[in-house]
Design an enzyme around this catalytic site. Structure first.
Site, mmCIF file in Angstrom:
data_model
loop_
_atom_site.group_PDB
_atom_site.id
_atom_site.type_symbol
_atom_site.label_atom_id
_atom_site.label_comp_id
_atom_site.label_asym_id
_atom_site.label_seq_id
_atom_site.Cartn_x
_atom_site.Cartn_y
_atom_site.Cartn_z
ATOM 1 N N LEU A 149 0.812 -1.213 -0.142
ATOM 2 C CA LEU A 149 0.130 0.006 -0.127
ATOM 3 C C LEU A 149 0.952 1.153 -0.092
ATOM 4 O O LEU A 149 0.547 2.063 -0.647
ATOM 5 C CB LEU A 149 -0.704 0.002 1.233
ATOM 6 C CG LEU A 149 -1.850 1.420 1.396
ATOM 7 C CD1 LEU A 149 -2.761 1.365 0.057
ATOM 8 C CD2 LEU A 149 -2.548 0.976 2.759
ATOM 9 N N ARG B 254 9.797 -3.122 9.769
ATOM 10 C CA ARG B 254 10.838 -4.199 10.312
ATOM 11 C C ARG B 254 12.192 -4.154 9.492
ATOM 12 O O ARG B 254 13.511 -4.545 10.188
ATOM 13 C CB ARG B 254 10.178 -5.406 10.526
ATOM 14 C CG ARG B 254 8.999 -5.369 11.469
ATOM 15 C CD ARG B 254 8.845 -6.994 11.759
ATOM 16 N NE ARG B 254 9.805 -7.964 12.625
ATOM 17 C CZ ARG B 254 9.601 -8.912 12.920
ATOM 18 N NH1 ARG B 254 8.502 -9.642 12.608
ATOM 19 N NH2 ARG B 254 10.872 -9.520 13.578
ATOM 20 N N HIS C 19 -10.997 3.947 1.023
ATOM 21 C CA HIS C 19 -10.638 4.817 -0.200
ATOM 22 C C HIS C 19 -11.812 5.226 -1.123
ATOM 23 O O HIS C 19 -11.883 5.959 -1.909
ATOM 24 C CB HIS C 19 -9.539 4.205 -0.936
ATOM 25 C CG HIS C 19 -9.931 2.830 -1.776
ATOM 26 N ND1 HIS C 19 -10.009 1.753 -1.034
ATOM 27 C CD2 HIS C 19 -10.195 2.717 -3.005
ATOM 28 C CE1 HIS C 19 -10.458 0.770 -1.826
ATOM 29 N NE2 HIS C 19 -10.602 1.232 -3.175
ATOM 30 N N LYS D 123 -13.105 9.010 -3.661
ATOM 31 C CA LYS D 123 -13.446 9.270 -5.055
ATOM 32 C C LYS D 123 -14.134 10.247 -5.419
ATOM 33 O O LYS D 123 -15.003 10.602 -4.575
ATOM 34 C CB LYS D 123 -13.996 7.922 -5.665
ATOM 35 C CG LYS D 123 -13.077 6.647 -5.773
ATOM 36 C CD LYS D 123 -13.899 5.605 -6.531
ATOM 37 C CE LYS D 123 -13.152 4.228 -6.229
ATOM 38 N NZ LYS D 123 -11.897 4.333 -7.173
ATOM 39 N N HIS E 266 -17.590 -0.890 1.872
ATOM 40 C CA HIS E 266 -17.772 -0.105 0.579
ATOM 41 C C HIS E 266 -19.089 0.365 0.164
ATOM 42 O O HIS E 266 -19.690 1.237 0.083
ATOM 43 C CB HIS E 266 -16.906 -0.667 -0.444
ATOM 44 C CG HIS E 266 -15.352 -0.757 -0.391
ATOM 45 N ND1 HIS E 266 -14.825 0.010 0.297
ATOM 46 C CD2 HIS E 266 -14.541 -1.598 -0.816
ATOM 47 C CE1 HIS E 266 -13.361 -0.198 0.320
ATOM 48 N NE2 HIS E 266 -13.457 -1.195 -0.338
ATOM 49 N N LYS F 67 -16.480 -10.675 -7.939
ATOM 50 C CA LYS F 67 -15.189 -10.914 -8.538
ATOM 51 C C LYS F 67 -15.454 -11.879 -10.029
ATOM 52 O O LYS F 67 -16.216 -12.560 -10.138
ATOM 53 C CB LYS F 67 -14.244 -11.649 -7.826
ATOM 54 C CG LYS F 67 -13.805 -10.546 -6.750
ATOM 55 C CD LYS F 67 -12.461 -11.229 -5.688
ATOM 56 C CE LYS F 67 -12.181 -10.355 -4.722
ATOM 57 N NZ LYS F 67 -11.462 -8.858 -5.376
#
EC number: 1.1.1.49
Length: 487
Positions: free
Chosen positions: A22, A51, A179, A183, A241, A336
């Site tokens: 990300l 790390r 996120h 938009k 979402h 999907k």
């Protein structure tokens, strides 16, 4: 039209998980683009924390590679990338130990800048990071933390997570980032509704027949198989979402465009959602791509679980029990390996009370379509006379405002969702971030639905890859004499 870029105050942004996917794909390229526009002040610093043992110079090189790969081909004028990289530091941190924390403390001490901490790590580390920020004196009243989803996997874990963060930070310091809310088109939902007298009087059950919200992806689970098989479409997409999109469409006008005023109205929508009947739920799993099962296998092969009952597709019919929306169904659909990548909200208005043109004119409805991706924009379907002689024949034509076309000026820039949301964190504006009680209310509605299909032992229905999902989803709409809009 002139694009206004308002600089934010100097800040330090610490990215925990700073070497992760990300950070590389979104956070660092997004910050660089804000630096190019002049919105990110030159005094600001970006501090990666992870790390891995590396120097600040090595981290700067990693950031430069990420910007070149994911920055959209933008490097601004000569020297701008180097100037941005000079603002970057790195600290090796042990999230569950003590290593590196004193170094970070020294780096952050006495700067007088806004301090923001981005938790781009697994939720299991949120509590450890928050506790150490407090014990090392970095969780003062002005500090802000950004946490990524998932915000729990059910109501109990969401409450536990909220309670853990609340030990160290007040609610006004916690930014739960989604996120989708960053938009451009999502934010335009509020502008269209509350900025136009044309729509708001019609935005209710008296004039709206139904509303469809679709988020379709052409990709499969990819490398997220282990995570996704424990989550499914409900936890991964609907609970957050699609729920947020539904809230923005259905909420009452807030008294003002203020973070808590907006979130109060969204919370009312979630609490007004009725339980969903079993016959109003369709779950599916995608099949292998014909002739290419090796590269595009079926869902169970992709997640490595031949007995999986997790859904990669979900369609639901929901109702909101309030005066504005009583009797108006909301149809949610996500999946999907669908036929087309598309995120769209469609407000389908009712027929005219009486057609003066007779049955031969056919059935025509106004539909307001709000496209979130790929081609962001808004289309309003309007009925007109078909050109030419031969009587009154009606056709539907779109009034189309595709943002890429309507706003394609040199001085107007498209901003990525993460760019906008990170700048809102620095400004201290929580309008587009979820509040703790909002997250818990969403899970309180979601949990019984999941528990219901688990208790019934339901298995997701198979559907062809790159289709519109299981036939049962189409049948659910046909029972209501409606149809899904083509994605």
């Amino acid at each position: 039209m002139v694009s206004r870029v308002i600089p934010v105050d100097p800040f330090d942004l610490v990215i925990f998980g700073g070497t992760g996917d990300l950070a590389r794909r979104k956070i660092l390229p997004g910050l660089f683009r804000r630096f190019c526009t002049g919105q990110m002040p030159s005094e600001a610093r970006v501090i990666g924390a992870a790390r891995s043992e590396m120097s600040s110079h090595e981290y700067q090189q990693m950031a430069a590679e990420a910007i070149r790969e994911f920055g959209g081909g933008r490097e601004c004028e000569d020297g701008t990338l180097d100037a941005f990289l000079e603002r970057i530091r790195y600290v090796a941190i042990d999230a569950r130990g003590t290593g590196g924390w004193e170094d970070l403390q020294k780096l952050m001490a006495g700067t007088g800048r806004i301090e923001a901490y981005y938790f781009s790590v697994a939720p299991s580390l949120f509590g450890d990071l928050a506790e150490r920020l407090q014990s090392y004196g970095m969780a003062d009243d002005d500090a802000r933390i950004v946490v990524e989803k998932p915000f729990g996997r059910d109501l109990a874990t969401a409450r536990e997570l909220n309670n853990t963060l609340a030990k160290y930070f007040d609610e006004h310091q916690i930014y739960r980032i989604d996120h989708y809310l960053g938009k451009e088109t999502v934010q335009n939902l509020m502008a269209v509704r509350f900025g136009n007298m044309l729509f708001e009087p019609l935005w209710n059950s008296q004039f709206v027949d139904h509303i469809q919200i679709t988020v379709a992806e052409t990709v499969g689970v990819g490398g997220r198989g282990e995570y996704y098989d424990k989550s499914g479409a409900m936890r991964d997409m609907v609970q957050n979402h699609l729920m947020q999109l539904l809230c923005l469409i259905a909420m009452e006008p807030p008294a003002r465009f203020d973070p808590d005023a907006v979130r109060d109205e969204k919370l009312k929508v979630i609490r007004a959602l009725e339980p969903v009947e079993p016959h109003h739920i369709v779950r599916g799993q995608y099949e292998a791509e014909p002739g290419d099962a090796e590269n595009q296998p079926d869902y169970r092969t992709a997640v490595g679980n031949p007995r999986s009952s997790t859904e990669s597709f979900l369609a639901m019919k929901c109702h909101i029990a309030n005066w504005r929306w009583a009797g108006t169904p909301f149809y949610l659909r996500t999946g999907k390996r669908m036929s087309r990548r598309s995120s769209e909200i469609s407000i389908v208005f009712k027929d005219t009370p009486h057609s003066i043109f007779g049955d031969e004119a056919g059935r025509h409805r106004n539909v307001l379509s709000i496209r979130l991706q790929p081609d962001e924009g808004i289309t309003l379907g309007v009925t007109i006379k078909e050109p030419g002689p031969g009587g009154m024949r009606l056709i539907d034509v779109p009034l189309d405002m595709t943002f890429a076309d309507a706003l394609s000026h040199d001085d107007v820039e498209t901003v990525d969702a993460y760019e906008r949301l990170i700048m809102d964190v620095i400004r201290g504006n929580q309008t587009l971030f979820m509040r703790g009680d909002e997250v818990e209310a969403a899970w309180a509605w979601t949990d019984p639905i999941i528990e219901g299909w688990q208790a019934r032992g339901e298995v997701p229905k198979p559907y062809d890859s790159h289709s519109d999902g299981p036939d049962a989803a189409e049948q659910m709409m046909k029972r209501d004499h409606r149809a899904w809009r083509k994605v």
